[in-house]
Write an enzyme that holds these catalytic residues in place. Sequence first.
Site, mmCIF file in Angstrom:
data_model
loop_
_atom_site.group_PDB
_atom_site.id
_atom_site.type_symbol
_atom_site.label_atom_id
_atom_site.label_comp_id
_atom_site.label_asym_id
_atom_site.label_seq_id
_atom_site.Cartn_x
_atom_site.Cartn_y
_atom_site.Cartn_z
ATOM 1 N N LYS A 107 -1.837 3.885 3.922
ATOM 2 C CA LYS A 107 -1.512 2.705 3.130
ATOM 3 C C LYS A 107 -1.152 3.043 1.680
ATOM 4 O O LYS A 107 -0.624 2.191 0.969
ATOM 5 C CB LYS A 107 -2.663 1.707 3.178
HETATM 6 C C1 LIG Z 1 -4.494 -0.075 8.324
HETATM 7 C C2 LIG Z 1 -4.790 1.067 9.237
HETATM 8 C C3 LIG Z 1 -4.287 1.116 10.555
HETATM 9 C C4 LIG Z 1 -3.491 -0.022 11.161
HETATM 10 O O1 LIG Z 1 -2.206 -0.154 10.607
HETATM 11 P P1 LIG Z 1 -1.367 -1.493 10.820
HETATM 12 O O2 LIG Z 1 -0.128 -1.309 10.043
HETATM 13 O O3 LIG Z 1 -2.226 -2.617 10.323
HETATM 14 O O4 LIG Z 1 -1.122 -1.621 12.298
HETATM 15 C C5 LIG Z 1 -4.527 2.231 11.318
HETATM 16 N N1 LIG Z 1 -5.284 3.258 10.835
HETATM 17 C C6 LIG Z 1 -5.783 3.242 9.590
HETATM 18 C C7 LIG Z 1 -6.622 4.383 9.148
HETATM 19 C C8 LIG Z 1 -5.562 2.162 8.745
HETATM 20 O O5 LIG Z 1 -6.086 2.151 7.511
#
Ligand SMILES: *Cc1c(COP(=O)(O)O)cnc(C)c1O
Length: 432
Positions: A107
């Site tokens: 993210k």
């Molecule tokens: C947010 C997150 C996900 C999921 O991603 P999305 O885009 O919401 O499907 C998977 N793994 C980790 C470690 C995350 O922080």
Amino acid sequence: MKYFSLSHNAPEVSFQEAVVRGLAPDKGLYFPKEIHKLPDAFYEAIETLDYVTIAFEAIKQFVGEDIPESDLKAILKNVLSFDFPIVELENNIAALELYHGPTMAFKDVGARFMARCLGYFNKKKNNTDDVTVLVATSGDTGGAVANGFLGVKGVEVVILYPSGKVSDIQEKQLTTLGQNITAFEVQGAFDDCQAMVKQAFLDEDFKGKRTLTSANSINIARWLPQMFYYFIAYKALKHKGKKLVFSVPSGNYGNICAGMMAQKLGLPIDHFITGTNANNVVPEYLKTGKYTTKSSVPTISNAMDVGAPSNFIRIEELHNHDFDILKKNLSGSSYSDSETIDAINYLNDTYNYVADPHGAIGYMALKDYLTANNHAQGVFLETAHPIKFLPVMPKAIADKMPIPTQIESILHLEKKRILISNYEQLKQQLLK
Ligand SMILES: *Cc1c(COP(=O)(O)O)cnc(C)c1O
């Protein structure tokens, strides 16, 4: 570039307005009006291009005139200041590690891009109307947003996290930065945090006092930069000349949906696989043709504990709302916590590779797909560093995991947060 609302009851807006608003006034998600394939010459030369050039080519049509090319390049250079390594485990299985950024979760890229875009828009205008980014987190989003927005002028960040439900390291990432970042520890579950955020967005009392916006993947500036990962993996694996499939551990479906956008831009991706935990709305849909959202259930891969994935509507839009077209491009399976732990142990024992619970689900989903499709080159996305999920990692592995420098540097800092247990307390604090 113009964006329309997927609820089809709001005016079209520019990139800038879509970023500042987050969600359209009719509560729909914004979606680009046009999507143009990138020229063949770009794909032919991709091995010679650096990350910033690749990212610029991929995203420039979506930004349009709102950020001039040289400023956009500078933003991307700043956002992509770390590596995205491919680690080959088996002949046709590779991990794409997306966790080498400042908070060690994928993210970081979206949060940093969104922060720098908002910062750019604020600098451009004279009447500085401060924006408050309000975000609920089960752990990873909050850290990435806090770090990405730290020190950005004209933006205040308010993070809500559920008490006792995030790891110590994640809590430090949320609560130790200070400056324009404020953390609220909520007596309740993640769903309670999210409900408070929703209530605040609807609350008329904030009108004229605070401009609230969101920083989760419904925001186009957080969602679209996730395309870059797929181009980067293609660049690294193109020489193998095999069909490429991506397995993406999914919760809100922003990441995988960005991959599908990359595919629309002409990136040769053969197929997508979604791996989930017990929150299996999408795999069930693919199996039964019926889309049924549920309340989320807690698992050890808690960044994917989502019962109503907000980006799924964008995935449907990208597939003409046609179930058969979608089914050709996407398959999915769900896995229990004990299967996840087994996979973490297997990867450690077999390849000396330490995966986090989310990446381990991506690995399992890929492995299952490849048993029937063994000519493809598979990539699973390793979405967070395992150190962030220390409390749920197998103890033998956790005990010998070195602490990365990004994490080491915050461990001694003092946590500062405001304890709240209901919406009125949050509102009172925000209107103070
Ligand atoms: C947010 C997150 C996900 C999921 O991603 P999305 O885009 O919401 O499907 C998977 N793994 C980790 C470690 C995350 O922080």
